[in-house]
Design a protein around this motif. Structure first.
Motif, mmCIF file in Angstrom:
data_model
loop_
_atom_site.group_PDB
_atom_site.id
_atom_site.type_symbol
_atom_site.label_atom_id
_atom_site.label_comp_id
_atom_site.label_asym_id
_atom_site.label_seq_id
_atom_site.Cartn_x
_atom_site.Cartn_y
_atom_site.Cartn_z
ATOM 1 N N LYS A 76 0.724 -1.104 -0.044
ATOM 2 C CA LYS A 76 -0.100 0.051 -0.108
ATOM 3 C C LYS A 76 0.857 1.256 0.058
ATOM 4 N N LEU A 77 1.312 1.431 -1.254
ATOM 5 C CA LEU A 77 2.225 2.814 -1.186
ATOM 6 C C LEU A 77 1.658 3.965 -1.254
ATOM 7 N N ASN A 78 1.858 4.902 -0.185
ATOM 8 C CA ASN A 78 1.093 6.293 -0.146
ATOM 9 C C ASN A 78 1.487 7.032 -1.329
ATOM 10 N N VAL A 79 0.544 7.933 -1.681
ATOM 11 C CA VAL A 79 0.965 8.778 -2.810
ATOM 12 C C VAL A 79 1.288 10.013 -2.207
ATOM 13 N N TYR A 80 0.918 10.616 -1.241
ATOM 14 C CA TYR A 80 1.396 11.869 -0.431
ATOM 15 C C TYR A 80 1.674 11.753 1.139
ATOM 16 N N ALA A 81 0.646 10.771 1.708
ATOM 17 C CA ALA A 81 0.857 10.952 3.272
ATOM 18 C C ALA A 81 2.546 10.199 3.624
ATOM 19 N N THR A 82 2.949 10.660 4.790
ATOM 20 C CA THR A 82 4.140 10.313 5.185
ATOM 21 C C THR A 82 4.388 9.812 6.634
ATOM 22 N N TYR A 83 3.238 9.971 7.332
ATOM 23 C CA TYR A 83 2.937 9.724 8.764
ATOM 24 C C TYR A 83 2.372 8.297 9.036
ATOM 25 N N PHE A 84 2.209 7.510 8.019
ATOM 26 C CA PHE A 84 1.784 6.431 8.278
ATOM 27 C C PHE A 84 2.125 5.463 7.143
ATOM 28 N N GLU B 168 0.934 16.393 8.414
ATOM 29 C CA GLU B 168 1.116 16.129 6.943
ATOM 30 C C GLU B 168 1.419 17.608 6.536
ATOM 31 N N ASN B 169 1.964 17.650 5.372
ATOM 32 C CA ASN B 169 2.311 19.231 4.973
ATOM 33 C C ASN B 169 1.496 19.574 3.718
ATOM 34 N N SER B 170 0.406 18.662 3.372
ATOM 35 C CA SER B 170 -0.696 19.069 2.160
ATOM 36 C C SER B 170 -2.058 18.416 2.621
ATOM 37 N N ALA B 171 -3.011 19.052 1.928
ATOM 38 C CA ALA B 171 -4.236 18.726 2.258
ATOM 39 C C ALA B 171 -4.392 17.211 1.781
ATOM 40 N N LEU B 172 -3.961 17.024 0.604
ATOM 41 C CA LEU B 172 -4.026 15.480 0.222
ATOM 42 C C LEU B 172 -3.454 14.563 0.656
ATOM 43 N N ALA B 173 -2.304 14.878 1.355
ATOM 44 C CA ALA B 173 -1.843 13.804 2.032
ATOM 45 C C ALA B 173 -2.564 13.564 3.572
ATOM 46 N N ARG B 174 -3.321 14.696 4.169
ATOM 47 C CA ARG B 174 -3.898 14.220 5.168
ATOM 48 C C ARG B 174 -5.305 13.636 4.886
ATOM 49 N N VAL B 175 -5.735 14.018 3.792
ATOM 50 C CA VAL B 175 -6.912 13.125 3.466
ATOM 51 C C VAL B 175 -6.788 11.775 3.225
ATOM 52 N N GLU B 176 -5.293 11.373 2.792
ATOM 53 C CA GLU B 176 -5.044 10.026 2.368
ATOM 54 C C GLU B 176 -5.295 9.078 3.536
ATOM 55 N N TRP B 177 -5.144 9.677 4.853
ATOM 56 C CA TRP B 177 -5.179 9.065 6.258
ATOM 57 C C TRP B 177 -6.499 8.283 6.012
ATOM 58 N N VAL B 178 -7.519 8.623 5.420
ATOM 59 C CA VAL B 178 -8.922 7.719 5.168
ATOM 60 C C VAL B 178 -8.371 6.232 4.863
ATOM 61 N N PHE C 114 -12.185 -0.857 9.581
ATOM 62 C CA PHE C 114 -13.693 -1.362 9.340
ATOM 63 C C PHE C 114 -13.628 -2.133 8.099
ATOM 64 N N ASN C 115 -12.799 -2.760 7.682
ATOM 65 C CA ASN C 115 -12.724 -3.550 6.214
ATOM 66 C C ASN C 115 -13.325 -2.954 5.214
ATOM 67 N N VAL C 116 -13.172 -1.712 5.047
ATOM 68 C CA VAL C 116 -13.363 -0.856 3.611
ATOM 69 C C VAL C 116 -12.499 -0.373 2.853
ATOM 70 N N GLU C 117 -11.402 -1.080 2.736
ATOM 71 C CA GLU C 117 -10.189 -0.546 2.088
ATOM 72 C C GLU C 117 -10.348 0.094 0.654
ATOM 73 N N GLN C 118 -11.312 -0.934 -0.103
ATOM 74 C CA GLN C 118 -11.785 -0.366 -1.474
ATOM 75 C C GLN C 118 -12.578 0.830 -1.384
ATOM 76 N N LEU D 204 -12.516 6.802 -2.962
ATOM 77 C CA LEU D 204 -12.754 7.760 -2.425
ATOM 78 C C LEU D 204 -11.728 8.850 -2.662
ATOM 79 N N PHE D 205 -10.493 8.273 -2.262
ATOM 80 C CA PHE D 205 -9.277 9.019 -2.382
ATOM 81 C C PHE D 205 -8.835 9.665 -3.685
ATOM 82 N N SER D 206 -8.945 8.500 -4.449
ATOM 83 C CA SER D 206 -8.595 8.744 -6.039
ATOM 84 C C SER D 206 -9.747 9.776 -6.545
ATOM 85 N N SER D 207 -10.953 9.783 -6.246
ATOM 86 C CA SER D 207 -11.870 10.648 -6.723
ATOM 87 C C SER D 207 -11.435 12.282 -6.325
ATOM 88 N N ILE D 208 -11.236 12.319 -4.900
ATOM 89 C CA ILE D 208 -10.778 13.355 -4.323
ATOM 90 C C ILE D 208 -9.432 13.901 -4.921
#
Length: 377
Positions: free
Chosen positions: A35-43, A188-198, A205-209, A214-218
């Motif tokens: 699960k490579l993150n696109v922006y987030a660096t704190y998880f 996180e230092n960008s809005a997209l990095a922060r929302v990637e925490w979803v 909750f087993n809702v990874e897909q 959701l993240f891709s759409s945002i």
């Protein structure tokens, strides 16, 4: 009771050959980072057959981390310290508005059994449940009520790091198998990095897909909006916040807010500062930099220009005040102070960006109506 380990240590431990007994307990000799993150660096998320591993960094320097192992069926027996949580959770407590917005996006509001302070909750569903005492308050005074938390008994407690791990992981909570999940999303230092925490929250909750979609759409919406301002030659100057007591806290030049303003085609007056955290200034320092700025945003609880000038007459010297270019992020607020900006707004940075572009470059979005921001009259 701190269960901290570096990501390097995790990989090293898993690269050690597993003996027969470990194999029986579903311990693997390779932890694959799928699960490579696109922006987030704190998880970071690691995947294995039958379980996932979430590593969250809990200090600014990313030198301290916590490990959570999430499983649905058989509990894995791993060879390093971690917190084991069965997913999906049956219930959870959330002690920050951001988590409410994230769980709402994931259609997981029904899991919430407690919040910090219902006065500052905006979400109508959770607000109503608070009024019916179906969702409890755990830190109305600003301090976590351990006894009330034990009565509520959520499976997990989503919190931001306090800087004191011992405090975050109270032994009474752990004894009751209430696991604090420490999320440093605001580092996180960008809005997209922060929302990637979803994506991290979705593991519980087993809702990874759903989270990935959701993240891709945002992200797609955000980048499309950002591209609209790339060729803007005129970039109006802007400053933010308002004095609290004698201190004016302004976002650092590398902060999420600074990045949003840049992406919206504005010239943030503190952009050259290299901090992600807020700067502590006095009013004279802000006046010297911002007196001629075109716009002034995020004025806390102010609803009118009169509210602003009543706080300090010196605010009248700002060019933005004289021109009436004051915009506050409190367009959707309920009667007790719950503000949608901190819930759904931070979880929809594409919508925030659209608002900011409308403010700075209205011709680019002629049909957009401000959602989270309003102009002070």
């Amino acid at each position: 009771m701190k269960k901290s380990v570096s990501v390097f240590s995790i990989v090293l431990l898993f690269c050690i050959s597993c003996n027969t007994e470990q194999k029986k307990n579903k311990t693997t000799n390779l932890l694959t980072h799928t699960k490579l993150n696109v922006y987030a660096t704190y998880f970071k998320i690691y995947k294995e057959e039958g379980f996932s591993v979430l590593v969250t960094y809990i200090n600014k320097e990313r030198t301290d981390s916590l490990v959570y192992v999430l499983y649905s069926n058989e509990k894995p027996q791993l060879s390093y310290n971690a917190y084991y949580i069965k997913a999906p959770l049956k219930s959870t407590a959330v002690l920050d508005a951001f988590f409410i917005g994230a769980l709402n996006n994931l259609n997981c509001l029904g899991y919430i059994r407690a919040v910090d302070n219902s006065d500052y909750v905006y979400n109508p569903i959770i607000k109503k449940k608070c009024g019916e005492n179906k969702v409890k308050q755990l830190s109305k005074s600003g301090v976590l009520d351990i006894e009330q938390t034990l009565v509520c008994k959520p499976d997990a407690l989503f919190i931001n790091p306090s800087g004191d791990t011992k405090k975050d992981f109270d032994s009474r909570l752990l004894k009751a198998n209430i696991i604090p999940v420490v999320c440093a999303d605001y580092y996180e230092n960008s809005a997209l990095a922060r929302v990637e925490w979803v994506k991290a929250l979705a593991l519980f909750f087993n809702v990874e897909q759903r989270a990935d979609s959701l993240f891709s759409s945002i992200e797609k919406n955000y980048l499309q909006l950002q591209s609209m301002t790339d060729t803007c030659i005129n970039k109006p100057t802007v400053f933010t916040e308002i004095k609290t007591g004698d201190v004016w806290f302004v976002p650092g030049g590398k902060s999420t807010m600074a990045q949003l303003l840049k992406n919206a085609g504005a010239n943030y007056i503190f952009k050259d500062n290299d901090k992600t955290a807020s700067l502590s200034l006095n009013i004279e320092q802000v006046i010297s930099k911002a007196v001629d700025a075109d716009y002034w945003l995020n004025l806390h609880y102010s609803n009118t220009t009169s509210d602003v000038i009543k706080q300090d007459k010196r605010y009248g010297v700002f060019n933005a005040y004289k021109k009436g270019n004051l915009y506050n992020n409190n367009a959707i607020v309920d009667e007790t102070g719950g503000n949608a900006y901190w819930e759904s707004g931070l979880n929809h940075p594409d919508e925030l960006l659209a608002d900011l572009i409308k403010i700075f470059h209205p011709a680019l979005l002629p049909n957009h109506t401000l959602k989270y921001y309003k102009q002070l009259k």
